[in-house]
Every structure is written in C-alpha cells, then in structure tokens.
Design a protein around this motif. Structure first.
Motif, PDB file in Angstrom:
ATOM      1  N   HIS A 163      25.827 -29.534 -44.219  1.00 18.89           N
ATOM      2  CA  HIS A 163      26.889 -29.944 -43.285  1.00 18.89           C
ATOM      3  C   HIS A 163      28.275 -29.714 -43.905  1.00 18.89           C
ATOM      4  O   HIS A 163      29.225 -29.348 -43.215  1.00 18.89           O
ATOM      5  N   THR A 319      22.141 -31.758 -38.173  1.00 19.67           N
ATOM      6  CA  THR A 319      22.487 -31.790 -36.744  1.00 19.67           C
ATOM      7  C   THR A 319      23.280 -33.057 -36.415  1.00 19.67           C
ATOM      8  O   THR A 319      24.310 -33.012 -35.748  1.00 19.67           O
ATOM      9  N   ILE A 320      22.781 -34.198 -36.903  1.00 23.94           N
ATOM     10  CA  ILE A 320      23.450 -35.484 -36.623  1.00 23.94           C
ATOM     11  C   ILE A 320      24.856 -35.487 -37.215  1.00 23.94           C
ATOM     12  O   ILE A 320      25.818 -35.901 -36.563  1.00 23.94           O
ATOM     13  N   ASP A 322      26.750 -32.923 -37.911  1.00 24.33           N
ATOM     14  CA  ASP A 322      27.614 -31.992 -37.152  1.00 24.33           C
ATOM     15  C   ASP A 322      28.076 -32.669 -35.855  1.00 24.33           C
ATOM     16  O   ASP A 322      29.240 -32.586 -35.487  1.00 24.33           O
ATOM     17  N   ASP A 323      27.136 -33.379 -35.194  1.00 26.75           N
ATOM     18  CA  ASP A 323      27.485 -34.082 -33.945  1.00 26.75           C
ATOM     19  C   ASP A 323      28.488 -35.203 -34.191  1.00 26.75           C
ATOM     20  O   ASP A 323      29.274 -35.547 -33.313  1.00 26.75           O
ATOM     21  N   ALA A 324      28.408 -35.802 -35.393  1.00 25.15           N
ATOM     22  CA  ALA A 324      29.270 -36.954 -35.699  1.00 25.15           C
ATOM     23  C   ALA A 324      30.745 -36.589 -35.633  1.00 25.15           C
ATOM     24  O   ALA A 324      31.584 -37.460 -35.388  1.00 25.15           O
ATOM     25  N   LYS A 325      31.065 -35.323 -35.820  1.00 28.95           N
ATOM     26  CA  LYS A 325      32.470 -34.889 -35.751  1.00 28.95           C
ATOM     27  C   LYS A 325      33.070 -35.276 -34.394  1.00 28.95           C
ATOM     28  O   LYS A 325      34.211 -35.672 -34.307  1.00 28.95           O
ATOM     29  N   ASN A 326      32.264 -35.149 -33.329  1.00 29.63           N
ATOM     30  CA  ASN A 326      32.769 -35.481 -31.990  1.00 29.63           C
ATOM     31  C   ASN A 326      32.522 -36.926 -31.597  1.00 29.63           C
ATOM     32  O   ASN A 326      33.184 -37.460 -30.728  1.00 29.63           O
ATOM     33  N   LEU A 327      31.523 -37.561 -32.235  1.00 27.70           N
ATOM     34  CA  LEU A 327      31.148 -38.919 -31.807  1.00 27.70           C
ATOM     35  C   LEU A 327      31.783 -40.020 -32.659  1.00 27.70           C
ATOM     36  O   LEU A 327      31.595 -41.203 -32.395  1.00 27.70           O
ATOM     37  N   ALA A 333      26.123 -40.897 -33.857  1.00 25.81           N
ATOM     38  CA  ALA A 333      25.455 -39.618 -33.596  1.00 25.81           C
ATOM     39  C   ALA A 333      23.932 -39.757 -33.717  1.00 25.81           C
ATOM     40  O   ALA A 333      23.175 -39.174 -32.937  1.00 25.81           O
ATOM     41  N   TYR A 337      21.260 -39.150 -30.776  1.00 21.23           N
ATOM     42  CA  TYR A 337      20.154 -38.214 -31.009  1.00 21.23           C
ATOM     43  C   TYR A 337      18.821 -38.871 -30.607  1.00 21.23           C
ATOM     44  O   TYR A 337      17.992 -38.266 -29.914  1.00 21.23           O
ATOM     45  N   LYS A 340      18.605 -39.477 -26.762  1.00 26.09           N
ATOM     46  CA  LYS A 340      18.345 -38.222 -26.043  1.00 26.09           C
ATOM     47  C   LYS A 340      16.837 -37.944 -26.013  1.00 26.09           C
ATOM     48  O   LYS A 340      16.281 -37.560 -24.978  1.00 26.09           O
TER      49      LYS A 340
END
Ligand code: NAD
Length: 362
Positions: A163, A319-320, A322-327, A333, A337, A340
């Motif tokens: 990451h 993945t989590i 990377d998603d944390a950048k927006n969340l 995140a 995940y 979902k």
C-alpha cells in the motif's frame, strides 16, 4: 430489553441456556448467518450481572460477523458466554458437557471454539456431546492456531508495505513485537527468517530470553515498545494498546496487530492514526489466520486452500488500506469491506429463495 438490543445490533437468535444439575448459566448469541454457519468462541467469565453477560455476548458475536466476512470466510458470526460465580471457579467436565448439549441443539447453526477461560480440554469435553465444536486436541479438531495467525499477521504487514508502494519483504525492517507468547513468538520466527530486526518485550522474562537467543531479538523495557522507533509495531499481548492519548507518540510507520481490540475506540483512534500518517492494518482482518484454520477444518478446505486464503490477507489488507484513503480510516474501510460481502450474500440468498419459490409454483 433483549429484543431491543437484538434489533439495534441485528441479531438473529439469542439463546439462554440453564442446566439445573450443574448450575450452568450460558447465553449463545447468533448475530448473522447470511454467509454461512456461525463460528465463535465460548467465553467463561465472572460477569457482575446478567445484563453484563448479555451485553458482552451480543457485542462479541456481532464483531465475529464482520471478522468472518472481512476474512472472506463462508461463515457468519456468533459467540457464547458461560456466566461463572468467581474467576477462580474451576471449569468442570459436567458444565462443559451441558454446554455442548445446548450447542448441539442448534444443529450446526453455531460452532463453538475456545475463548477466554476455555481451554482445549474444555473444548474436548464439549465435543463428547456435539460435533459442532472446534479447537480441541483429542476429540475436536483444531489445536494451536498461533502459527496460522502469525502467518496472516505477517501477510498483513506485506499488504501495508505494498500500500505504501514498498517491496513486500520484511528484510532489513525493524519490527517491534509486544508480547512473545504463542502468537508473538511465531511472528518473530517468520520475521527473523526473512532478515527483520526485532525489538521485543514480555512480562515473562523467559519468553523474551527465548526470542533473544533464537532470533537475536533486542529486548525493550515494558510499555516503551509502543513508542519505540520502528518500521512496524506488532502488538501481540493485550487489547487497547493505542488510544487518543498516545497516537501522536507512536514512531512506527505501520501498526500491524496480532492482538484483538488493539484500539481503545476503533472508529476514533483509527481516524487519528490515519491523520497521523500511521498505516493501521485493522486487527480483526490482520489476525484472521487462526479463525481461517478452524473454519477451514470445519468447511473441509484442503491445506492448499487454507494456505491460499491466509496468504490472501496481504491483498485484502492492501485493498482495505487503499480504500481507507477515501473513507477516512482503515477501520471504516474494513467495516465497509465486510458489509459489502454480507450485503452481496443477502442478495444471493434472496435470489436463491426467489428461484426456489418460482420452481415450487411451476
Ligand atoms: P499468549 O498468552 O500465548 O501470549 C501473550 C503474551 O503477552 C504472553 O507471553 C504474556 O506474558 C504477554 N503479555 C501480557 N501482558 C503484557 C504486557 N503488558 N506487556 C508485554 N507482554 C505482555 O496469547 P497469544 O495466543 O499469543 O495471543 C496474544 C494476543 O493475540 C491475544 O490478544 C489474543 O486474543 C490475540 N489473538 C491470538 C490468536 C492466536 O492464534 N493465538 C488469534 C487471534 C488473536
């Protein structure tokens, strides 16, 4: 009160168990079985009240749903508690068997495993009454999950490195391990074999001496390890190691826990870590290797499949993160995940039951 709490948290079943002969007082809470039968530990604890026991089993079982989902397992979340009078009350074969019979009545919806106050002997006693129990040594399958958990924790570290755009090797990195018991020892073993430098602490001196002599680790004084300068901090002892007061004192790049509940307040502290630039591998994903091993034995995964799933923790953590950048935080995140996966499972269940109904009416 039970319905209110179940409604609030989304529980499917809450089963109160009482056995007059042994005095067993237990509660089994099944939170969500969308993704499959629910596996979770059985905790023996001297709660101060029935309310406290109920609160604990509801909270723990809900957490298991997200843990199993985030760990990509075909399982739901549940937990059970046995309310004992005092902490030194002996765990008896009769109580274990009585609890085993209650678990058995649920026909496999709940699969019990070890937790605080329950050891492999207790699990094996339960297993004389039900096949829905994991983690024993002689009757129920399982054994020591620490090597599997440790492998997953190290994979989580690799995901965090990827990451950050770094190579996914531990070679040359400094890793601080708090607690070198079953899990911490195995993390040290893998990291040392890969050429990491280890800083370690434990309240039991012999455990520190063991990793110093076997892996050339450097001992650190007590809680100083939390604020030690290192690439990766890996708490493998207690929960609540990081809170709002010490986030700004951390001098690690990555926080990759093996311990459960490592943040005092996961929502708030994970956001603080994010703001402070510390990459946090959410604990319930990072330490999922042991659960995968038990779930794998229950579901009949081959050794290769189990290994593939534990290795995949690297990709899931990346993945989590990377998603944390927006969340806004890694914890948010990881929860997203998990949700979902559960939501996708619900759609699948609805589709399947729709198909069944259509077939039935034709
Ligand atoms: P363990 O009891 O074998 O090891 C814990 C170690 O931490 C012991 O050596 C203990 O002396 C040490 N310790 C306790 N307090 C300490 C402190 N204040 N400072 C430094 N060291 C301290 O337990 P374990 O199985 O290694 O589990 C460790 C943690 O990881 C627990 O929180 C557990 O819930 C979690 N966990 C373990 C597994 C697993 O497979 N073992 C799986 C998931 C989560």
């Amino acid at each position: 009160m039970v319905f209110e709490q179940a409604q609030e948290r989304g529980h499917e079943n809450v089963v109160f168990c009482h056995d007059s002969e042994t005095g067993l007082r237990g509660i089994i809470a099944i939170h969500d079985t969308t993704l499959g039968p629910a596996l979770g530990g059985c905790r023996r604890w001297a709660y101060r009240s029935e309310e406290e026991a109920l609160e604990d089993v509801l909270r723990l079982s809900e957490a298991m749903t997200y843990k199993a989902a985030a760990d990509d397992l075909p399982m739901g979340g549940a937990k059970s508690v046995i309310w004992i009078e005092s902490a030194d009350q002996p765990a008896t074969e009769a109580v274990a068997k009585a609890m085993g019979r209650f678990v058995d009545r649920l026909g496999g919806l709940y699969i019990a495993a070890e937790d605080v106050g329950v050891n492999t002997q207790f699990i094996d006693w339960m297993a004389t009454e039900t096949k829905y129990v994991m983690g024993g040594e002689t009757i129920a399958a399982g054994g020591d999950p620490a090597p599997y958990t440790a492998l997953g924790v190290v994979q989580g570290m690799r995901g965090a490195l990827l990451h950050l755009g770094k190579p996914n090797t531990l070679e040359g990195l400094t890793i601080a391990v708090q607690g070198v018991g079953a899990l911490g020892y195995n993390v040290c073993k893998i990291a040392a074999a890969e050429g990491a430098k280890l800083l370690v602490t434990d309240i039991v001196d012999e455990r520190v001496e063991r990793v110093v002599s076997e892996f050339g680790a450097t001992p650190v004084n007590g809680d100083d390890i939390v604020e030690a300068e290192c690439d990766i901090l890996c708490p493998c002892a207690l929960g609540r190691v990081v809170d709002a007061n010490n986030v700004s004192n951390l001098r690690c790049t990555i926080l990759a826990p093996g311990a459960n509940n490592v943040l005092d307040d996961p929502d708030e502290d994970s956001a603080l870590l994010h703001g402070a630039g510390v990459v946090y591998c959410p604990d319930f994903v990072n330490n999922g290797g042991g659960l995968m091993q038990l779930a794998g034995l229950y579901c009949g995964f081959s050794d290769e499949e189990l290994h593939r799933r534990i290795i995949n923790i690297e990709t899931v953590i990346k993945t989590i993160l990377d998603d944390a950048k927006n969340l806004g935080s890694a914890h948010a995140a990881a929860m997203a995940y998990a949700r979902k996966r559960i939501d996708a499972g619900k759609v699948q269940v609805r589709t399947n039951s729709g198909n069944t109904a259509a077939t039935g009416s034709a």
